[in-house]
Design an enzyme around this catalytic site. Structure first.
Site, PDB file in Angstrom:
ATOM      1  N   ASN A 144      39.155  24.833 -34.289  1.00 41.57           N
ATOM      2  CA  ASN A 144      38.375  25.254 -33.973  1.00 41.57           C
ATOM      3  C   ASN A 144      37.601  26.395 -34.927  1.00 41.57           C
ATOM      4  O   ASN A 144      36.690  24.930 -35.844  1.00 41.57           O
ATOM      5  CB  ASN A 144      38.797  26.777 -33.454  1.00 41.57           C
ATOM      6  CG  ASN A 144      40.020  27.383 -34.183  1.00 41.57           C
ATOM      7  OD1 ASN A 144      41.377  26.957 -34.406  1.00 41.57           O
ATOM      8  ND2 ASN A 144      40.136  28.783 -34.500  1.00 41.57           N
ATOM      9  N   ASP A 145      37.461  27.074 -35.755  1.00 46.76           N
ATOM     10  CA  ASP A 145      35.767  27.825 -36.465  1.00 46.76           C
ATOM     11  C   ASP A 145      35.623  26.876 -37.306  1.00 46.76           C
ATOM     12  O   ASP A 145      37.114  26.833 -38.130  1.00 46.76           O
ATOM     13  CB  ASP A 145      36.330  28.885 -37.016  1.00 46.76           C
ATOM     14  CG  ASP A 145      36.899  29.954 -36.231  1.00 46.76           C
ATOM     15  OD1 ASP A 145      37.300  29.443 -34.648  1.00 46.76           O
ATOM     16  OD2 ASP A 145      36.652  31.061 -36.634  1.00 46.76           O
ATOM     17  N   PRO A 146      34.117  26.351 -38.491  1.00 45.95           N
ATOM     18  CA  PRO A 146      34.298  26.215 -38.486  1.00 45.95           C
ATOM     19  C   PRO A 146      33.887  26.789 -40.484  1.00 45.95           C
ATOM     20  O   PRO A 146      33.912  28.260 -39.766  1.00 45.95           O
ATOM     21  CB  PRO A 146      32.599  25.301 -39.190  1.00 45.95           C
ATOM     22  CG  PRO A 146      32.114  26.716 -38.210  1.00 45.95           C
ATOM     23  CD  PRO A 146      33.178  26.760 -37.759  1.00 45.95           C
TER      24      PRO A 146
END
Ligand SMILES: *[C@@H]1O[C@H](CO)[C@@H](O)[C@H](O)[C@H]1NC(C)=O
Ligand SMILES: *[C@@H]1O[C@H](CO)[C@@H](O)[C@H](O)[C@H]1NC(C)=O
Ligand SMILES: *[C@@H]1O[C@H](CO)[C@@H](O)[C@H](O)[C@H]1NC(C)=O
Ligand SMILES: *[C@H]1O[C@@H](CO)[C@H](O)[C@@H](O)[C@@H]1NC(C)=O
Length: 574
Positions: free
Chosen positions: A61-63
């Site tokens: 998920n999130d960078p």
């Protein structure tokens, strides 16, 4: 390419987690305890991307903490090393010289201390002069998801790849929620910036009841942080603000700015990811540095209907200033549109969107984004189409490229707006309008555009198209990326993503670029003013069975003035 490549990777060790994790209240941290440590028996390749960033297997998920340092771009990202649904989160780490080809390293940050024993969630990197890169991230300290902020630095700052990161015990955690702050809604520290008074500042996303907010912290030494009396900004009814991002943009040109730049020649951007809607919005505004307050401009709606980087599947984004090319680059995560069970079967979930350069539009009313120029090195075979007329009902193939892995840029023109359909002022939600008026509903000026990932007989296709409406004093342009007909498989999320495009019609032209990559269609309307990423899973239109067409389904004839399309090489992800 073969129709369905299934590469067996591992002899499966089906280790099912016996951990009983409390069901996270936040949608994004919805946990599937029985699935989160089920490792992939095989990895299904058919919908894997060729040039978008994704690791060989498992959930992402999130960078996190993107930066350029000593000749390398670093991308960290939230990663489950044990399975393809969310859980067991660590910071995976990859490095690159060009933002497109990446080399994977060992995870940089993983639970190892009391202050991050239950998770290492999102955060940001700041390059601190005289000190080097510092990462601030959210550590989870208990089973109730209590959140604190943690400080990490490279173990060996002379290692060009910054492989190992340490979290000094003496100072961590550097920030705890404190009086009046909700410790289970307190996360995702931003890149820090330095004010004229020599103090560092950073933001942490939160909520107070239903009010979303970004708390402001100040520090002289980057270690001792004190919360300012007021959040830098907050907004009623928006719910939890995840992954805030706050940075200056230049009033002139595309040049990016270091996060600490302030003054009359800049505007500021505040972006938040709204956990309640799973969409992001941003405002442009003024940063009152003496008061440490951010005031959105009256041209930016501050709330759910506000401006979006992307009107499709794009979340938890984060930007950074690339000092090697003086530009600001934006990364965003695109999740899957299939089910958790599908993800377990296919052995992977989540991709990163192509990194985008971001700058202020000359109107100063919105941002503009464009895929980083380095992407163009993957272009190989090129085909073009010029002055192709499209009457109502026509679709014409763009032949000769690998249509499942392609980049296409096109400019459409038309001679009159007279036939534009009347705009009903109640149509404020672009996505609703697109679901009412898809490509099959014939119109006046449009729908026209591209049919991506199309099977030969159009049993499957993902249209990306414009439609022009006439309001009393202006024209309203809708850009749609509609997954409704993208796959014969039912049981998928197939939204009619759409956004309005702020267009000056002096030229009667509209331009579009789409990055097509097996299960993603990432489109940039009017040079990057309105952008939409869709995830789709065709069963017929895969590999060399996929086609690309231009089409028109409006009464006004459309001219494909200029179209260029390229087969795209695969990026190296090793
Ligand atoms: C604190 O945050 C959690 C997680 O978002 C939420 O469930 C809870 O209701 C919040 N508490 C208050 C008092 O707002
Ligand atoms: C927005 O603010 C500007 C000054 O900053 C003003 O000229 C303009 O009239 C305002 N517009 C609206 C819609 O309030
Ligand atoms: C164009 O409209 C016709 C009539 O509704 C429909 O059958 C056809 O599928 C549409 N074309 C596309 C590409 O949606
Ligand atoms: C991505 O998946 C779809 C389908 O399950 C959900 O509807 C979205 O909310 C989700 N998006 C994010 C950002 O988590």
């Amino acid at each position: 390419m073969v129709l369905s490549k299934v590469v067996t990777i591992f002899v499966a060790v089906l280790s099912i987690s016996l951990l009983l994790i409390n069901n996270g209240v936040e949608a994004f941290h919805k946990v599937y305890p029985h699935l989160q440590s089920v490792s992939a028996i095989s990895v299904s390749e058919v919908h894997r991307t060729g040039y978008h960033f994704q690791p060989p297997r498992n959930w992402i998920n999130d960078p996190n903490g993107p930066m350029y340092y000593n000749g390398y771009y670093h991308l960290f990202y939230q990663y489950n090393p044990k399975g393809s649904v969310w859980g067991n989160i660590v910071w995976a780490h990859s490095v690159s010289k060009d933002l497109i080809n990446w080399k994977a390293l060992e995870p940089a940050i993983y639970p190892s201390k009391p202050f991050d024993k239950y998770g290492c969630w999102s955060g940001s990197a700041t390059i601190v002069p005289g000190k080097g890169p510092v990462i601030l991230y959210t550590g989870i300290i208990d089973e109730k998801n209590t959140q604190v902020q943690v400080y990490a630095i490279p173990e060996d700052p002379t290692d060009p790849l910054l492989r190992k990161w340490i979290k000094p015990d003496a100072i961590n955690p550097i920030v705890i929620a404190g009086q009046g702050v909700n410790g289970s809604a307190f996360r995702d520290p931003t890149t820090a910036w330095m004010g004229k008074d020599g103090r560092w500042r950073m933001l942490v996303g939160s909520r107070r009841k239903h009010r979303g907010m970004a708390y402001l912290y100040r520090s002289r030494d980057f270690v001792k942080w004190v919360r300012a009396k007021h959040p830098i900004h907050s907004k009623t009814t928006t719910g939890m603000w995840e992954c805030p991002d706050f940075y200056p943009v230049s009033l002139k040109g595309k040049v990016g700015l270091d996060t600490s730049i302030e003054g009359n020649h800049v505007k500021h951007v505040l972006k938040n990811s709204l956990d309640m809607t799973r969409f992001e919005y941003y405002t442009l505004g003024t940063y009152l540095t003496d008061k440490d307050k951010y005031i959105p401009s009256n041209t930016s709606e501050d709330g759910w209907g506000g401006l979006r980087y992307d009107y499709g599947n794009f979340y938890a984004s984060k930007s950074f200033f690339d000092q090697s090319k003086n530009r600001r680059i934006l990364w965003g995560w695109a999740n899957e549109s299939d089910s958790q069970d599908d993800d377990v079967k296919k052995g992977w979930a989540g991709i990163q969107a192509i990194p985008r350069t971001v700058w202020l539009d000359p109107t100063e009313r919105q941002l503009v984004q464009w895929p980083v120029e380095e992407l163009n090195v993957l272009r190989e075979k090129e085909v073009s189409m010029n002055n192709q007329k499209l009457e109502k009902g026509n679709h014409v193939e763009v032949a000769g490229i690998t249509a499942a892995q392609a980049d296409v840029e096109v400019t459409f023109s038309f001679s009159s707006l007279d036939k534009a359909e009347a705009y009903d002022p109640s149509w404020v939600n672009a996505q609703d309008l697109c679901s009412q008026k898809g490509s099959k509903v014939q119109g006046g000026v449009g729908p026209f555009g591209l049919l991506t990932l199309a099977s030969e007989n159009l049993a499957e296709f993902t249209p990306v198209f414009f439609r022009v409406f006439k309001a009393p004093s202006k024209h309203v342009v809708l850009l749609c990326s509609d997954a409704t007909s993208s796959s014969l498989t039912s049981n998928l999320y197939k939204p009619s993503f759409a956004g309005f495009v702020d267009v000056d019609f002096a030229t009667k032209k509209l331009s579009l670029r789409s990055l097509i990559d097996h299960s993603v269609v990432e489109s940039f309307g009017e040079g990057g003013k309105t952008n939409i990423l869709s995830r789709v899973y065709p069963v017929l239109a895969v590999a060399n069975q996929a086609n690309l067409f231009v089409f028109n389904n409006g009464t006004e004839p459309i001219i494909v003035e200029n179209l260029k399309a390229w087969s795209m090489k695969s990026a190296e992800l090793i």
